[in-house]
Design a protein around this motif. Structure first.
Motif, short mmCIF file in Angstrom:
data_model
loop_
_atom_site.label_atom_id
_atom_site.label_comp_id
_atom_site.label_asym_id
_atom_site.label_seq_id
_atom_site.Cartn_x
_atom_site.Cartn_y
_atom_site.Cartn_z
N PRO A 5 0.80 -1.22 0.00
CA PRO A 5 0.00 0.00 0.00
C PRO A 5 0.84 1.28 0.00
CG PRO A 5 -0.57 -1.41 1.89
CD PRO A 5 0.53 -2.09 1.14
N TYR A 48 -4.13 10.69 -2.36
CA TYR A 48 -4.04 9.88 -3.59
C TYR A 48 -4.39 10.74 -4.80
CZ TYR A 48 -3.91 5.74 -0.63
OH TYR A 48 -3.56 4.79 0.31
N LEU A 229 -7.41 0.29 -1.00
CA LEU A 229 -6.09 0.91 -1.17
C LEU A 229 -5.14 0.59 -0.02
CD1 LEU A 229 -7.13 4.44 -2.48
CD2 LEU A 229 -5.68 2.79 -3.67
N THR A 230 -5.69 0.33 1.15
CA THR A 230 -4.83 0.22 2.33
C THR A 230 -4.75 -1.19 2.91
OG1 THR A 230 -6.70 0.91 3.71
CG2 THR A 230 -5.14 2.64 3.02
N GLN A 231 -5.78 -2.02 2.67
CA GLN A 231 -5.80 -3.34 3.32
C GLN A 231 -5.48 -4.46 2.33
OE1 GLN A 231 -9.47 -3.93 5.48
NE2 GLN A 231 -9.36 -1.87 6.38
N TYR A 237 -5.98 -9.05 -5.17
CA TYR A 237 -4.87 -8.33 -5.81
C TYR A 237 -4.30 -9.20 -6.92
CZ TYR A 237 -0.38 -5.86 -6.13
OH TYR A 237 0.71 -5.16 -6.57
#
Ligand code: UDP
Length: 240
Positions: A5, A48, A229-231, A237
């Protein structure tokens, strides 16, 4: 490659028209769009850089239009125009919420909105504006998933976020198979080997060839964009 991230700054967000339509399945769901634009603003405020490609399926889809005796090229033109309508609408809502946003079109629409070029969109992104890129790829027989990958490559995005109504990819269809397992990450090659339906083949090949990572995530979950976006474990993915 692990999801990192901290290396993500410029993102391409793809939202299908179906999501904008909400439960009614057509047009715009005000509540959904209000929530989505709030979430986009929140992510922007975290620093972002955000480019967005919208689908058009909430208004018109050429490939599956009921009367396929009509010229597919014309049907797809109508579909591409739908993506521009969506872009103008969401950009306008963001501007009304005091979040600078610009709608570009890759088709010439002089009186309505400015022509997309990668350099103009990059400049706008650098000044913190949210950029919608409408018109798909500008060509019939393509999808807005392909457009999202193409624009992400042109704009040197770090990640493509594909917002869907499901949590990500599973080993089989969880609606049909109780043993279906969630896949939190997979390489492009694994997707091909395991026949995981990430996106249409044209979009997938373009992403794979250009090694642009993707995340498929549930956009109907509150806070979905930020979590994606963060986890690492939120969404699937896909990497080179
Ligand atoms: N379309 C097209 N070329 C493109 C992108 C889209 O012709 O590069 C047309 C096509 O008719 C498509 C419609 O625009 O059915 C809407 O796009 P899409 O189906 O990808 O939207 P979504 O399903 O994401 O809402």
């Amino acid at each position: 490659m692990l999801f990192q991230p901290e290396k993500i700054h410029r993102v391409m967000l793809k939202i299908s028209g179906e999501i904008l339509a909400g439960p009614q399945g057509y047009g715009f769901d005000d509540e959904v769009i209000d929530r989505l634009t709030d979430e986009i603003i929140k992510v922007r405020q975290k620093g972002y850089s955000i480019a967005i490609v919208l689908g058009g399926g909430n208004i018109f889809r050429g490939g599956t239009w009921k009367n396929q005796n009509l010229d597919r090229v014309v049907l797809d033109h109508i579909g591409m125009l739908a993506t521009i309508q969506n872009s103008l609408y969401l950009a306008e809502i963001l501007n009304l919420k005091n979040c600078p946003a610009r709608a570009f079109s890759c088709l010439i629409m002089d009186n309505i909105t400015e022509l997309y070029t990668p350099s103009k969109a990059s400049e706008a992104l650098e000044t913190g504006q949210i950029c919608f890129i409408g018109g798909g790829t500008g060509n019939p027989f393509f999808t807005t998933d392909t457009a999202a990958i193409l624009r992400a490559i042109e704009l040197q995005s770090d990640l493509v976020l594909k917002g869907t109504k499901v949590d990500g990819l599973y080993t089989s269809d969880p609606k049909l198979d109780s043993n279906a397992q969630f896949i939190s990450s997979a390489s492009f090659s694994q997707c091909l080997e395991q026949k995981l339906g990430v996106m249409d083949m044209t979009a997938f090949s373009l992403a794979r060839e250009n090694q642009i990572p993707l995340k498929i995530f549930n956009l109907t979950r509150a806070g979905g964009i930020e979590m994606a976006l963060t986890q690492p474990d939120f969404g699937t993915y896909i990497y080179a």
